[in-house]
Design an enzyme around this catalytic site. Structure first.
Site, mmCIF file in Angstrom:
data_model
loop_
_atom_site.group_PDB
_atom_site.id
_atom_site.type_symbol
_atom_site.label_atom_id
_atom_site.label_comp_id
_atom_site.label_asym_id
_atom_site.label_seq_id
_atom_site.Cartn_x
_atom_site.Cartn_y
_atom_site.Cartn_z
ATOM 1 N N GLN A 1 -6.456 -0.739 5.418
ATOM 2 C CA GLN A 1 -7.061 -1.319 6.619
ATOM 3 C C GLN A 1 -8.518 -1.680 6.406
ATOM 4 O OE1 GLN A 1 -5.678 -2.005 9.498
ATOM 5 N NE2 GLN A 1 -3.677 -1.077 9.218
ATOM 6 N N ASN B 1 -5.503 3.497 10.590
ATOM 7 C CA ASN B 1 -4.815 2.353 11.171
ATOM 8 C C ASN B 1 -4.610 2.489 12.672
ATOM 9 O OD1 ASN B 1 -3.111 4.481 10.300
ATOM 10 N ND2 ASN B 1 -1.328 3.243 10.697
ATOM 11 N N THR C 1 9.094 -7.523 -12.487
ATOM 12 C CA THR C 1 8.458 -8.827 -12.524
ATOM 13 C C THR C 1 7.381 -8.902 -11.462
ATOM 14 O OG1 THR C 1 10.542 -9.836 -13.168
ATOM 15 C CG2 THR C 1 8.834 -11.299 -12.355
ATOM 16 N N ALA D 1 0.831 -1.202 0.000
ATOM 17 C CA ALA D 1 0.000 0.000 0.000
ATOM 18 C C ALA D 1 0.864 1.249 0.000
ATOM 19 C CB ALA D 1 -0.923 -0.003 1.219
ATOM 20 N N THR D 2 2.060 1.198 0.600
ATOM 21 C CA THR D 2 2.932 2.376 0.594
ATOM 22 C C THR D 2 3.287 2.756 -0.831
ATOM 23 O OG1 THR D 2 3.835 1.800 2.750
ATOM 24 C CG2 THR D 2 5.123 3.290 1.391
ATOM 25 N N CYS E 1 4.810 2.229 12.316
ATOM 26 C CA CYS E 1 5.764 3.102 11.631
ATOM 27 C C CYS E 1 6.335 4.155 12.542
ATOM 28 C CB CYS E 1 5.130 3.825 10.445
ATOM 29 S SG CYS E 1 3.699 3.043 9.777
ATOM 30 N N SER F 1 -3.606 -3.408 0.413
ATOM 31 C CA SER F 1 -2.419 -4.060 0.967
ATOM 32 C C SER F 1 -2.699 -5.527 1.208
ATOM 33 C CB SER F 1 -2.064 -3.377 2.276
ATOM 34 O OG SER F 1 -1.070 -4.107 2.939
ATOM 35 N N HIS G 1 -0.859 -7.741 3.311
ATOM 36 C CA HIS G 1 -0.613 -8.375 4.604
ATOM 37 C C HIS G 1 -1.560 -7.900 5.701
ATOM 38 C CE1 HIS G 1 1.851 -5.192 6.748
ATOM 39 N NE2 HIS G 1 1.780 -4.700 5.543
#
Lengths: 91, 450
Positions: free
Chosen positions: B228, B200, B288, B120-121, B374, B248, B250
């Protein structure tokens, strides 16, 4: 309506699938995954208890069998890489 | 065959640490350094077992069903999806396209509108910097909020250094933005409005549908960071009129290192690519495409679609159990952010008259966080809580509990017990709390300097 290919499971097959799924859930070395596996099995079987449509019944049964195959494989994978120390709730 | 191998593996004696010459066994960081049969010792802390995981906003465990779908692509189907000349490439490409359709189905988009990124970043970077750089002749203004994720705020700061103007909308004490204020801030040269769907840190759900309506009215592209929100609340790109959406992997029980960007085709929104190269992913993101990760994300999205209702009902009851369990035993507990417009799996609590660092130090058997992962390295209190208007001392004692698909009632009860015990212990030692109990108002005190 008899749909070709839809095999309606017998009661004893459903019970066998249920017990096997719960047994595999207990074999998971990871506490969280094992608890989820058991809980999800119980809730899913309880929600589908009153199904009468043959198509839905056989779809749910084959879905359950597919989940069992995945669960058996993953139980082995998780045990191969289980951490030496377990969750604090396992003591 | 598999069971024979399994029996042999599990009965093998523990491998010694001697490294044999010519051995090609991978030198993996061995966990024997910190794990002993009696417990774990790391960073000077000794605990009896692995902690309870209540930090699902930082990351989530990979669902075994997702892992099962990913493994074949690490073992035998390891082709590069961009190889056009052989079976390995064809099967890899088919898998990537299937995953793309699974991700698109979860947000109500077409597979052609999904671009896979590294997370997502990266998707946020492409959205903000890419859109503004593409339209830099005519559009010089960006609107965002003070409670966005660090990557969005940092991208906006980068744009400011390049000469763009950025408006950071304030939020109310419940964490929600003021829609009229947003309406007033939109200018003819506004190129992008970026507002996250679910925060988040505090779990507040912004009114993305109303924001989308306003953006459509003024014909401004709307970007939302749905990292989120994906798979947890219903997200539909048509309903919220999003031009861009960051996803995202994960955070929805998928693998780390993969994410996606939704880019609307009608009306088309153009971006300048941040990764140049061979033109993969329609030129938006060269490189890739990591087939196993992408397949994992697709499987996670499909699972999320099936399990969303079941998970939400369960997590809601667990959240109530946690909050009520803590409130029954101790007072002075404040929930940060609106209680109505909130994602049920995120509970951010502040405990009055308790010092935050010492509370976290004592909660080593529960994996929670204060502030976002973060920003947990710095000593400042979270900027999100500051934007909410929370006092410094309450912002320091905030703890974020994250409840997920795999959390059990037992874990919640144990977390309640440990938290209550630690808070009571700290309050016992606190002279401030003694004064409060005697009825003194702390804020009226004139502290004399020695």
């Amino acid at each position: 309506m008899a749909v070709p290919g839809a095999v309606v499971p017998m009661r004893i097959e459903v019970l066998h699938l249920y017990r096997t799924l719960l047994r595999v859930g207990r074999q998971f070395s990871d506490y969280n995954i094992g608890e989820y596996s058991k809980r999800r099995t119980m809730d899913a079987f309880r929600d589908n208890k009153n199904l009468t449509d043959t198509r839905l019944l056989s779809a749910a049964f084959s879905d359950g069998k597919a989940q069992l195959e995945v669960a058996k494989k993953q139980a082995i994978v998780y045990s191969l890489y289980a951490p030496k120390v377990k969750s604090i709730l396992d003591f | 065959m598999a069971s024979l191998l399994l029996r042999q593996t599990l009965t093998k004696t523990k491998p010694t640490a001697i490294i044999r010459r010519f051995s090609t066994a991978a030198a993996v960081a061995s966990p024997t350094e910190y794990e002993e049969p009696t417990g774990i010792t790391m960073k000077g802390v000794k605990i009896s077992g692995r902690p309870l995981y209540l930090d699902t906003q930082a990351t989530t465990p990979v669902d075994p069903r997702v892992l099962d779908s990913m493994l074949p692509f690490y073992l035998s189907r390891y082709g590069n999806p961009h190889s056009r000349t052989h079976l390995y490439g064809w099967e890899s490409e088919t898998a990537v396209e299937t995953a793309r359709a699974q991700v698109a189905a979860l947000i109500g988009a077409s597979p052609k509108e999904i671009v896979f990124t590294s997370g997502a970043t990266e998707s946020n970077n492409i959205s903000i910097k890419g859109v503004m750089h593409f339209y830099k002749e005519k559009k010089r203004h960006v609107i965002t909020t003070q409670t966005e994720h660090k990557c969005v705020l940092d991208s906006c700061r980068h744009l400011q250094q390049e000469g763009f103007e950025v408006t950071y909308l304030p939020v109310g004490s419940d964490g929600l933005i003021d829609l009229d204020r947003l309406r007033k801030e939109i200018r003819p040269d506004t190129g992008l409005v970026s507002i996250m769907a679910v925060n988040n840190e505090i779990g507040v759900v912004q009114p993305v549908e109303e924001i989308g309506k306003i953006c459509k009215e003024f014909n401004v592209p709307f970007h939302t960071d749905a990292a989120q929100a994906l798979g947890k609340i219903k997200v539909d790109v048509e309903k919220c009129n999003a031009s861009l959406m960051s996803l995202s992997g994960h955070k929805i029980y998928g693998p780390k290192g993969v994410g996606a960007l939704y880019m609307r085709r009608r009306p088309r929104v153009r971006v300048e690519p941040q990764m140049n190269g061979g033109g993969q992913e329609r030129g938006i993101r060269s490189g890739t495409v990591p087939t196993p990760l992408v397949v994992g994300m697709g499987a996670a999205c499909e699972l999320a679609m099936k399990e969303m209702e079941y998970d939400e009902k369960r997590i809601k009851s667990l959240q109530e159990r946690l909050l009520n369990g803590i409130r029954e035993k101790i007072d002075g507990v404040v929930v940060n952010g609106s209680m109505d417009r909130r994602y049920v799996g995120n509970l951010n609590l502040s405990f009055a008259y308790v010092e935050g660092e010492s509370l976290l130090m004592g909660l080593k058997e529960v994996a929670v966080s204060s502030g976002s992962a973060c920003t947990s390295a710095s000593l400042e209190p979270s900027y999100v809580l500051r934007a909410l208007g929370v006092d410094e001392d309450m912002a320091h004692t905030s703890i974020r509990f994250g409840i997920g698909r795999f959390t059990t009632e037992e874990e919640i009860d144990k977390a309640v017990e440990l938290t209550v015990k630690q808070v009571e212990k700290l309050r016992e030692m606190s002279p401030l709390y003694e004064m409060v109990k005697e009825g003194i108002d702390i804020k009226q005190i004139q502290w004399a300097q020695h």
